[in-house]
Write a protein that holds these residues in place. Structure first.
Motif, PDB file in Angstrom:
ATOM      1  N   GLN A 140       7.775  10.379   1.285  1.00  0.00           N
ATOM      2  CA  GLN A 140       7.596  10.827   2.679  1.00  0.00           C
ATOM      3  C   GLN A 140       6.125  10.762   3.082  1.00  0.00           C
ATOM      4  O   GLN A 140       5.779  10.252   4.157  1.00  0.00           O
ATOM      5  N   ILE A 141       5.234  11.277   2.237  1.00  0.00           N
ATOM      6  CA  ILE A 141       3.831  11.321   2.661  1.00  0.00           C
ATOM      7  C   ILE A 141       3.192   9.938   2.641  1.00  0.00           C
ATOM      8  O   ILE A 141       2.333   9.630   3.464  1.00  0.00           O
ATOM      9  N   ALA A 142       3.635   9.081   1.708  1.00  0.00           N
ATOM     10  CA  ALA A 142       3.081   7.714   1.683  1.00  0.00           C
ATOM     11  C   ALA A 142       3.495   6.965   2.948  1.00  0.00           C
ATOM     12  O   ALA A 142       2.657   6.352   3.634  1.00  0.00           O
ATOM     13  N   ARG A 143       4.782   6.992   3.278  1.00  0.00           N
ATOM     14  CA  ARG A 143       5.281   6.243   4.439  1.00  0.00           C
ATOM     15  C   ARG A 143       4.656   6.748   5.734  1.00  0.00           C
ATOM     16  O   ARG A 143       4.201   5.982   6.583  1.00  0.00           O
ATOM     17  N   GLN A 144       4.650   8.085   5.916  1.00  0.00           N
ATOM     18  CA  GLN A 144       4.160   8.623   7.181  1.00  0.00           C
ATOM     19  C   GLN A 144       2.647   8.443   7.314  1.00  0.00           C
ATOM     20  O   GLN A 144       2.131   8.303   8.425  1.00  0.00           O
TER      21      GLN A 144
ATOM     22  N   PRO B 282       9.357  12.884  -6.261  1.00  0.00           N
ATOM     23  CA  PRO B 282       9.446  11.531  -5.678  1.00  0.00           C
ATOM     24  C   PRO B 282       9.741  11.534  -4.175  1.00  0.00           C
ATOM     25  O   PRO B 282       9.154  10.730  -3.441  1.00  0.00           O
ATOM     26  N   ASP B 283      10.623  12.416  -3.714  1.00  0.00           N
ATOM     27  CA  ASP B 283      10.948  12.412  -2.275  1.00  0.00           C
ATOM     28  C   ASP B 283       9.721  12.740  -1.428  1.00  0.00           C
ATOM     29  O   ASP B 283       9.492  12.145  -0.370  1.00  0.00           O
ATOM     30  N   LEU B 284       8.950  13.725  -1.898  1.00  0.00           N
ATOM     31  CA  LEU B 284       7.754  14.116  -1.148  1.00  0.00           C
ATOM     32  C   LEU B 284       6.716  12.990  -1.211  1.00  0.00           C
ATOM     33  O   LEU B 284       6.070  12.666  -0.202  1.00  0.00           O
ATOM     34  N   ALA B 285       6.583  12.368  -2.397  1.00  0.00           N
ATOM     35  CA  ALA B 285       5.616  11.268  -2.541  1.00  0.00           C
ATOM     36  C   ALA B 285       5.961  10.150  -1.563  1.00  0.00           C
ATOM     37  O   ALA B 285       5.086   9.577  -0.896  1.00  0.00           O
TER      38      ALA B 285
ATOM     39  N   LEU C 109       0.841  -1.196   0.000  1.00  0.00           N
ATOM     40  CA  LEU C 109       0.000   0.000   0.000  1.00  0.00           C
ATOM     41  C   LEU C 109       0.885   1.258   0.000  1.00  0.00           C
ATOM     42  O   LEU C 109       0.646   2.205  -0.762  1.00  0.00           O
ATOM     43  N   ALA C 110       1.942   1.243   0.822  1.00  0.00           N
ATOM     44  CA  ALA C 110       2.849   2.403   0.854  1.00  0.00           C
ATOM     45  C   ALA C 110       3.537   2.587  -0.502  1.00  0.00           C
ATOM     46  O   ALA C 110       3.676   3.721  -0.991  1.00  0.00           O
ATOM     47  N   GLU C 111       3.930   1.478  -1.116  1.00  0.00           N
ATOM     48  CA  GLU C 111       4.583   1.578  -2.430  1.00  0.00           C
ATOM     49  C   GLU C 111       3.632   2.177  -3.459  1.00  0.00           C
ATOM     50  O   GLU C 111       3.998   3.043  -4.263  1.00  0.00           O
ATOM     51  N   LEU C 112       2.377   1.704  -3.434  1.00  0.00           N
ATOM     52  CA  LEU C 112       1.405   2.149  -4.448  1.00  0.00           C
ATOM     53  C   LEU C 112       0.998   3.606  -4.225  1.00  0.00           C
ATOM     54  O   LEU C 112       0.782   4.352  -5.187  1.00  0.00           O
ATOM     55  N   LEU C 113       0.902   3.999  -2.948  1.00  0.00           N
ATOM     56  CA  LEU C 113       0.580   5.410  -2.663  1.00  0.00           C
ATOM     57  C   LEU C 113       1.697   6.312  -3.189  1.00  0.00           C
ATOM     58  O   LEU C 113       1.443   7.380  -3.773  1.00  0.00           O
TER      59      LEU C 113
END
Ligand code: NAD
Length: 278
Positions: free
Chosen positions: A206-210, A201-204, A186-190
């Motif tokens: 960070q927000i997916a993981r958190q 990509p870095d922001l994508a 789910l984190a990867e797909l988000l």
């Protein structure tokens, strides 16, 4: 109760054995033997050996933890069988039944030896940070003290539950054993979806993981049920509602997740020999 966890004979120290060992080391573990072909080292005073034959006969573990792949375990059973006369075996192997593992050990012991005890547990990799979920099954021969020892070991790395019917282990494996992989997906797909929507990509990432981590922490700390927490995010006519209309369509996540869990549970039954390999 002793502050230190008892000495262990850990057989297989890869992803799952290593995750549990990380957690046990943080809790304080009596000097133990770890058998693994690939792990580079273990901290003193623990001993890393490459084969079960290298464990000294004088070693008296409090528990033998089996954490090789289910298909690889037979290769070590003969060498560890003598230790199974001194301590219960805790198997985290997917699919392999307690009775089947007991028979393998018994076959490797001299006729007339006492019957070894095999208890099963299905942990998961968040055990490495003390956030695991382990579900245990003990055959009727297990004593209350042996069950308590399993609970103590696994409680040191997360939550513990017991089942009374071994058959339930297949569904447990599909949900909590394999489950962290679904959450990581789910984190990867988000993250991928964020990039597709034009985010850096870095922001994508960070927000997916958190978001995944924060939602999990909120669910645990609040104690509120998941459906209520979901509704709390969902403003009528808002953005979440639009996304959930897609995800909660009967042929979307409800159907996909139940098919995925069925497939994983079926594989667990295949590994146990209860079903033919499809
Ligand atoms: N990975 C998970 O999330 C998870 C979760 C619950 C249960 N399990 C179960 O844990 C077991 C291990 O899975 P894993 O993902 O850690 O596998 P893995 O391949 O990462 O680890 C297995 C380890 O066993 C060692 N090994 C195998 N045969 C050996 C031998 N004869 N002598 C010495 N070392 C040997 C290998 O070196 C390897 O490091 C499996 O039975 C699996 O069903 C895994």
């Amino acid at each position: 109760m002793d502050a230190m966890l008892p000495p262990l004979l850990l057989v297989g120290c890869g992803n799952m054995g290593g995750a549990m060992l990380d957690g046990w080391l943080k809790e304080g573990l009596a000097p133990s033997f770890i058998i693994d072909r690939h792990r580079p080292s273990v901290p003193a005073p623990h001993h890393l050996v490459r084969s079960a034959d290298e464990v000294p006969d004088s070693f008296h573990p409090g528990m033998i933890v089996l954490a090789t792949k289910p298909q690889k375990v037979d290769a070590v059973m003969t060498a560890i069988a003598p230790f199974a006369l001194r301590a219960p075996v805790l198997s985290v192997l997917a699919g392999r039944r307690a009775g089947d593992l007991t028979d393998c050990l018994t076959d490797a012991l001299p006729a007339g030896s006492p019957m070894p005890l095999v208890i099963r547990a299905m942990p998961n990799t968040p055990s490495s940070v003390g956030q695991g979920m382990s579900v245990c099954y003990a055959p009727p021969a297990a004593t209350a003290a042996q069950r308590a020892l399993c609970t103590r070991l696994l409680r040191a790395v997360g939550d513990v539950a017991w089942i009374e019917h071994e058959d339930e282990m297949d569904a447990v494996t599909a949900i909590s054993g394999s489950g962290p992989a679904y959450v990581f997906l789910l984190a990867e797909l988000l993250e991928e979806a964020g990039i597709a929507e034009g985010l850096p990509p870095d922001l994508a990432r960070q927000i997916a993981r958190q978001t995944v981590a924060g939602a999990g922490a909120l669910m645990v700390r609040s104690g509120v049920d998941a459906a209520t927490l979901r509704r709390n995010v969902t403003s009528p006519g808002g953005t979440t509602q639009k996304a959930l209309d897609v995800l909660m369509a009967p042929d979307a996540w409800p159907a996909t997740l139940s098919a995925a869990i069925r497939a994983a549970a079926r594989r667990s039954r295949e590994l146990s020999g209860a079903l033919p390999v499809s």
